[in-house]
Design a protein around this motif. Structure first.
Motif, short mmCIF file in Angstrom:
data_model
loop_
_atom_site.label_atom_id
_atom_site.label_comp_id
_atom_site.label_asym_id
_atom_site.label_seq_id
_atom_site.Cartn_x
_atom_site.Cartn_y
_atom_site.Cartn_z
N GLY A 79 -32.95 4.20 13.90
CA GLY A 79 -32.10 5.31 14.29
C GLY A 79 -31.46 5.22 15.65
N ASN A 80 -31.93 4.31 16.51
CA ASN A 80 -31.38 4.26 17.87
C ASN A 80 -30.74 2.91 18.18
N TRP A 89 -40.67 0.30 18.47
CA TRP A 89 -39.94 0.57 19.70
C TRP A 89 -39.11 1.85 19.62
N SER A 90 -39.24 2.60 18.53
CA SER A 90 -38.44 3.81 18.40
C SER A 90 -39.22 5.02 18.88
N HIS A 91 -38.82 5.56 20.04
CA HIS A 91 -39.36 6.82 20.54
C HIS A 91 -38.25 7.85 20.47
N LEU A 99 -21.60 7.60 17.14
CA LEU A 99 -21.90 8.99 17.42
C LEU A 99 -23.36 9.16 17.79
N LEU A 100 -23.64 10.04 18.73
CA LEU A 100 -24.99 10.41 19.11
C LEU A 100 -25.16 11.88 18.75
N ASP A 101 -26.06 12.15 17.79
CA ASP A 101 -26.21 13.52 17.29
C ASP A 101 -24.87 14.11 16.88
N GLU A 102 -24.10 13.28 16.18
CA GLU A 102 -22.81 13.66 15.59
C GLU A 102 -21.70 13.86 16.62
N PHE A 104 -28.11 0.04 22.17
CA PHE A 104 -29.49 0.54 22.07
C PHE A 104 -29.57 1.87 22.82
N TYR A 105 -30.16 2.86 22.19
CA TYR A 105 -30.26 4.19 22.80
C TYR A 105 -31.72 4.57 23.02
N GLY A 106 -32.01 5.09 24.20
CA GLY A 106 -33.31 5.68 24.50
C GLY A 106 -33.10 7.06 25.08
#
Length: 860
Positions: free
Chosen positions: A125-126, A13-15, A33-36, A260-262
């Motif tokens: 990672g997400n 499920w990781s895109h 953090l998202l992209d630091e 959860f991040y997309g």
């Protein structure tokens, strides 16, 4: 409920190229953090025990009464005792999501040990997860008056000021009909015990690269709540936990919450979040549902808004007249969904059932005798049971089952439902009775009321789900598929566990109007692997009977019940992938309209996924003006052969771009590489059973061709009005379709076509737009059955189609001896998809035939 371990699914499920990271300090503060860059802040841990709050920041309390979200300005603030940090350590382990690393903190609240774990998943990672455990003794004295409040304050999340969340578009679901809540006002109030995931979409970004955050309870769905206010009145954006209606939590109890991040837009994020939820909750890691005739065949309904829902006399004969009329005009219904007014009932509460025995309006005929005369199986119905039900042991007339009485102050009256311990036994007996009467499917209505209105079920952390487990076990034991009606979004999540829950109502009742609002409710249901159900509909306005016999209120019908509007309801029903059950009176059915949804034998012709609201709806730059545009696709496995969009109530035209066409295996830039129809004589997977109805291969590289196979562009042919102008064999394709070319290197901004504004004299008149990618290198494309709303449905073309050396071939299935008109486009003077070929084929005794198209064939 036990969350099953399917760690092997973690990569599916990781895109996501961007990464979520968790940072924490010794003071108990944490940052996602998202992209630091900070995305969400969290701080503080609190828990209530023996009616006292224990908090990690007990020295800090709020004194401003206006900070309370519930309007209780004069309510005293609780004084918290210190929640003592006993230990803190790094921890690496594996859970149902996968391998994780994180911070484990052990806290002491009196005699209670409370362990919190904040987790990251490096292989994915997400995803960030927050879990707590009550390890040594049960937690008691938790009860509060407000079921919307929670027992624990962990996590406590706030949006970072400079993150996209500050300006994101909010999407949630509310009420017992899974209706969407969009926008800042809805975000502020969309909390409580029936709310599901909270979704934030970066509305300023391109729709196919928009960042999406989903905040979700991961387990204990029915006993959980969500709030935006800490124990001491401080505001936050998300504080989930077990509802304070629950009296205690047992030793060993644990609960998990997800961030959860997309990064590829709303539909893709919901798809991937759904894959995660299915992999960790559903049997075998996929929400595979029991085959349900109500999802496969055309039916007739008597729900609220149906012409005979409120029948009071001669009802048996009226329904037999319906069947005779439909037989006479060759409308092939395959079942009857018989609902509220059939059964004996009391006066305690609306729609309650006293007994599964027909009332006096049915002239003494038994259900079994009626079913035999009607000649078709039945979907039978019950919501809750009246207080005078003979099924309850507590009644003076005696019964066999322990039942609970609802709290009339919580609902619109008192009713009875089975105890959790006897739910399986009770529903097994009910289903056994139903089967003896001809039942093949069951609908339970007022689902949330059955437990949220019963205090005994809301005071226990497990009772409501135990009750649902019993209902499901009876369905499994008696092999009865179920529809859930008046369910909450928490029920949609719970349905992950239950293969026999095949569909859930996604709309309001047809009788009350606006049952077309299914774009976002369908999105949530689809992501959880359950079909959305759009309520019953008519194919004509049924006047003057509509207001005379209860189809509408006596003062008139809603605005969406006119003849011009009813095609919309028909289209939405077939595009839902759920039941298609109309409910006209005899003499009132528009046969040509209803037959556009099905084969000659009533088998439904459906798309591959429910029609859901386009991602652009959430965009601050590209949202359509008013109205709605829903989209879906047709395909099998990795082969996408058509896109279908339905639009209505638009006050202005709207430009559709490549980014708006969602694919299960990527976007249009990868279409030629991953979804090319099989070549004749090749080892393609066309015809393989392994991909039927599945997109579990999403992200697999096994069938992806090399870079040298990727075409520079994708040619699309399309029709904005589904049936006009007609495609005539031997004529130029330009007379009936338009074309657009999309570069495969495009970022999604390439314009394809203009969706017209809705007609001013009929805002509910739909435009049905179909788009076919020309996937064969030889310039051929299958348009399919153009007199149907879904022209390339899998039930008609089970293996889609194959490109051959000189054309294409397709297997056509349906009823024995059914005549099917199949259309394809072929090249002409070197131009692909430029010439119309139509073949009328007779399927023969087997109901199947192979049709071949080539430039040398005779057209007919």
């Amino acid at each position: 409920m036990t969350v099953m371990l399917f760690a092997a699914f973690t990569l599916l499920w990781s895109h996501c190229d961007a990464q979520l990271r968790l940072r924490a300090n010794s003071a108990g503060d944490y940052t996602i953090l998202l992209d630091e860059q900070p995305l969400l802040y969290g701080s503080g841990v609190a828990i209530i025990s023996e009616q006292e709050w224990f908090s990690s920041d007990a020295n800090h309390t709020v004194t401003d009464d206006s900070s309370r979200h519930d309007g209780k300005e004069n309510a005293p603030k609780p004084v918290a005792k210190k929640l003592v940090l006993a230990s803190r350590r790094l921890r690496s382990d594996v859970d149902s999501i996968g391998d994780y690393s994180g911070w484990e903190e052990t806290w002491k609240a009196g005699d209670v040990t409370f362990v919190t774990i904040a987790k990251t998943y490096p292989r994915v990672g997400n995803i960030i997860a927050f879990t707590y455990n009550i390890t040594n003794t049960s937690l008691t004295g938790t009860h509060g008056a407000d079921s919307g409040d929670v027992i624990t304050n962990y996590p406590v999340l706030r949006k970072a000021e400079d993150s996209f969340l500050e300006h994101a578009t909010y999407l949630g679901w509310q009420s017992s009909q899974v209706q969407n809540a969009i926008g800042p006002e809805e975000e502020r109030k969309n909390y409580g015990i029936t709310t599901g995931p909270r979704v934030y979409v970066n509305s300023a970004a391109p729709v196919n690269t928009a960042g999406v955050i989903i905040l979700s309870v991961f387990d204990h769905f029915l006993s959980s709540s969500q709030t935006n206010t800490r124990y001491n009145g401080e505001k936050a954006d998300w504080i989930p936990g077990i509802s304070r209606s629950v009296l205690s939590l047992p030793a060993g109890f644990n609960q998990t919450f997800l961030v959860f991040y997309g990064q590829h837009g709303l539909t893709q994020a919901m798809h991937d979040y759904g894959k995660l939820m299915q992999a960790t909750h559903s049997p075998n890691g996929k929400a595979a549902k029991r085959a349900d005739p109500t999802l496969q065949y055309l039916g007739y309904q008597t729900d609220n808004g149906a012409m005979y829902c409120y029948c009071t006399e001669g009802c048996v004969q009226k329904l037999l007249n319906v069947k005779a009329y439909l037989d006479d005009i060759n409308v092939p219904i395959r079942y009857l969904s018989h609902q509220g007014e059939w059964w004996l009932k009391g006066t305690d509460v609306s729609w309650c059932v006293s007994e599964w025995e027909p009332n006096a309006a049915y002239a003494g005929m038994s259900v079994k005798a009626f079913r035999e005369k009607f000649g078709l199986p039945l979907q039978l119905y019950a919501p809750y049971f009246c207080n005078d039900t003979k099924y309850a042991k507590s009644k003076s007339n005696g019964g066999n089952f322990s039942m609970l009485i609802s709290n009339a102050s919580l609902c619109h009256g008192a009713f009875m439902t089975s105890t959790p311990e006897q739910a399986s036994v009770f529903y097994t007996a009910l289903f056994t009775l139903g089967i003896s009467m001809g039942m093949m499917s069951y609908e339970i209505d007022f689902l949330t009321a059955n437990y949220y209105c019963v205090s005994a079920l809301t005071k226990s952390v497990s009772a409501a789900e135990m009750w649902m487990d019993g209902l499901n076990q009876a369905a499994v034991d008696k092999d009865i598929p179920m529809q859930w009606c008046l369910a909450a979004s928490t029920n949609v999540l719970l349905s992950l566990y239950y293969p026999y829950v095949t569909n859930i109502r996604a709309s309001r009742d047809f009788r009350n109007g606006v049952s077309y609002k299914v774009g976002f409710s369908s999105l949530l249901m689809w992501s959880m692997g359950v079909a959305p159900s759009k309520d019953t509909f008519w194919t004509t306005d049924n006047m003057p009977l509509a207001t005379q016999i209860g189809g509408c209120k006596p003062q008139g019908c809603p605005a969406d019940h006119t003849n011009a509007s009813l095609e919309l309801h028909t289209i939405l029903a077939i595009l839902s992938t759920g039941p298609v059950g109309f409910s006209d009176a005899p003499g009132m059915t528009n046969r040509s309209l209803i037959m556009r949804t099905c084969q000659q034998n009533g088998r439904l012709l459906q798309p591959a996924k429910p029609a859901t609201a386009l991602d652009a709806t959430m965009s601050s730059k590209r949202a359509p003006q008013n109205g709605s545009i829903f989209g879906t696709y047709c395909g099998r496995g990795k082969q996408t052969v058509a896109f279908i969009l339905v639009s209505f109530q638009l006050t202005a035209s709207w430009m559709l771009t490549a980014a708006d066409l969602w694919l299960p295996s990527g976007n249009l830039a990868t279409l030629c590489n991953t979804t090319r129809p099989g070549q004749s004589g090749s080892d393609s997977d066309v015809g393989s059973d392994s991909d039927v109805g599945s997109d579990s291969d999403v992200g697999s590289d096994s069938d992806v061709g090399s870079d040298s196979d990727v075409a520079d562009s994708v040619l699309l042919v399309y029709r904005v009005r589904w049936n006009e102008p007609p495609c005539i064999t031997g004529h130029a394709a330009s007379q009936c379709v338009n074309t657009a070319t999309v570069p495969t290197t495009d970022d999604g901004s390439a314009e394809i076509l203009t969706i017209p504004a809705s007609p001013k004299d009929g805002s509910f008149t739909p435009y049905l737009t179909t788009i076919w990618p020309v996937m064969c290198d030889n310039g051929w494309v299958l348009l399919g059955e153009l007199d149907k709303y879904v022209p390339v449905a899998e039930s008609r073309f089970p293996y889609m189609y194959e490109c051959t050396a000189t054309g294409l071939q397709v297997n056509v299935q349906g009823s024995p001896n059914e005549i099917v008109s199949v259309t394809a486009l072929g090249p002409h003077d070197g131009v692909p998809a430029a010439w119309v070929y139509v073949k009328k084929v007779v399927l023969g005794e087997t109901g199947s035939t192979l049709v071949q198209f080539s430039a040398t064939m005779a057209t007919d």
